[in-house]
Write an enzyme that holds these catalytic residues in place. Sequence first.
Site, PDB file in Angstrom:
ATOM      1  CB  CYS A   1      41.112  34.212  41.049  1.00 21.93           C
ATOM      2  SG  CYS A   1      42.455  33.896  42.044  1.00 21.93           S
TER       3      CYS A   1
ATOM      4  CE  LYS B   1      47.583  39.299  43.723  1.00 21.13           C
ATOM      5  NZ  LYS B   1      46.758  37.992  43.080  1.00 21.13           N
ATOM      6  CG  ASN B   2      45.199  42.557  45.743  1.00 16.79           C
ATOM      7  OD1 ASN B   2      45.523  41.817  44.586  1.00 16.79           O
ATOM      8  ND2 ASN B   2      44.712  41.840  46.571  1.00 16.79           N
TER       9      ASN B   2
ATOM     10  CG  ASP C   1      40.885  38.784  48.582  1.00  9.11           C
ATOM     11  OD1 ASP C   1      40.141  38.250  47.890  1.00  9.11           O
ATOM     12  OD2 ASP C   1      41.842  39.596  47.830  1.00  9.11           O
TER      13      ASP C   1
END
Length: 421
Positions: free
Chosen positions: A116, A22-23, A306
């Site tokens: 976030c 995703k990143n 993360d």
Amino acid sequence: MGKLVVQGGTVLEGEVEISGSKNAALPIMAAAILCDEEIILKNVPRLQDVFVMIDILRSIGFRVEFDENELKIKRENDISQEVPYELVRKMRASFNVLGPIAVRTGRAKVALPGGCSIGVRPVDFHLEGLKKMGFSIKVEHGFVEATFERRTDQVTITLPFPSVGATEHLMTTAALLEGTRVVIENAAMEPEIVDLQNFINRMGGRIEGAGTSRIVIEGVEKMQGVEYSIIPDRIEAGTYLVAIAASRGKGLVKNVNPDHLTNFFEKLEETGVKLKVFGNEVEIEMRERPEAVDVTTNPYPGFPTDLQPQMMAYLSIASGVSVITENVFKTRFLHVDELKRMGADIEVSGNVAIVKGVEKLSGAPVEGTDLRATAALLIAGIIADGVTEISNVEHIFRGYEDVIDKFSKLGAKIEYVEKEN
């Protein structure tokens, strides 16, 4: 908004296939704004954040088709200079369209980002860099407006901190500043930045140095359409590896780039985990109680922030005392109180958490506070005695494709329950 009900005490065993990152996908999708021709992206995860970025691209004039894990992007109309607030507020990565829109059209207006909630994420690094590249910046009423005013031959931007988002944003914008040479010093070095460089260069960009702290971008006039495959998600891979280890299980994690997880692998092995790497697959086995280890998060190639919450859930049942130091997001301890509700013995002082391992966690009602914290609570629920109910669980669907299905195939007992009105 629903909740996850997790029946604890299961041992995870089997195979799991890791999705695209995703990143990596989000900044690459933003970089597609630089090109008029069709872009085909493969290995794109079907995640909430990706769908938000699709909506943003459509809202500014691009045609987007998403079939399974293949994404086709092509400019269809004139590029709109403004992005609707209701889209940008959903995800902080959406802010990275500001520069690409401004470099294509001369002006862009984008709301300050959401996403976030793990502490302050200043966009100042982005804005100062854009100013140096010749953009005027106006911030008012919750919006940022960037207008291109002057072209400069040579620009050097030194980031105060190796911010991933700022590095990606400035790289992408600079790629289309024809005649300008931009040097980013103290750049972030994450694999996702290397992936972005590779993608832009495939389109005809001239970038070198990604993966080091110094990136040099020679602006070009235009980009061409390409087909490109997104790298695997190293954080998703790490999450499943921690979960299997915590459950004292055995598994094969497929579609992994082991080079992206070297520091993490070393820490897992220190706890007693047996790891074997075969190309892009990792075999893991852990049958004992883990040994306590100290973990310090740092920008890549350090231990990934993360994966800190998931590692904390794992170390909460270790033999001994672990010290976890969080150097990237100072407030990334929102999961601590929830883990303590399950019986974990953790004390926080500033950016340091002292984790005294306990024999067992106990199932409890807990609340997800952000994406990785929710993943940590899911791992805790799998290894706890009894039932854990995780509310505010939508966070996890932002970062993990088919998360319930993948964990269930490994033997976890997880059910998503819709909230009753």
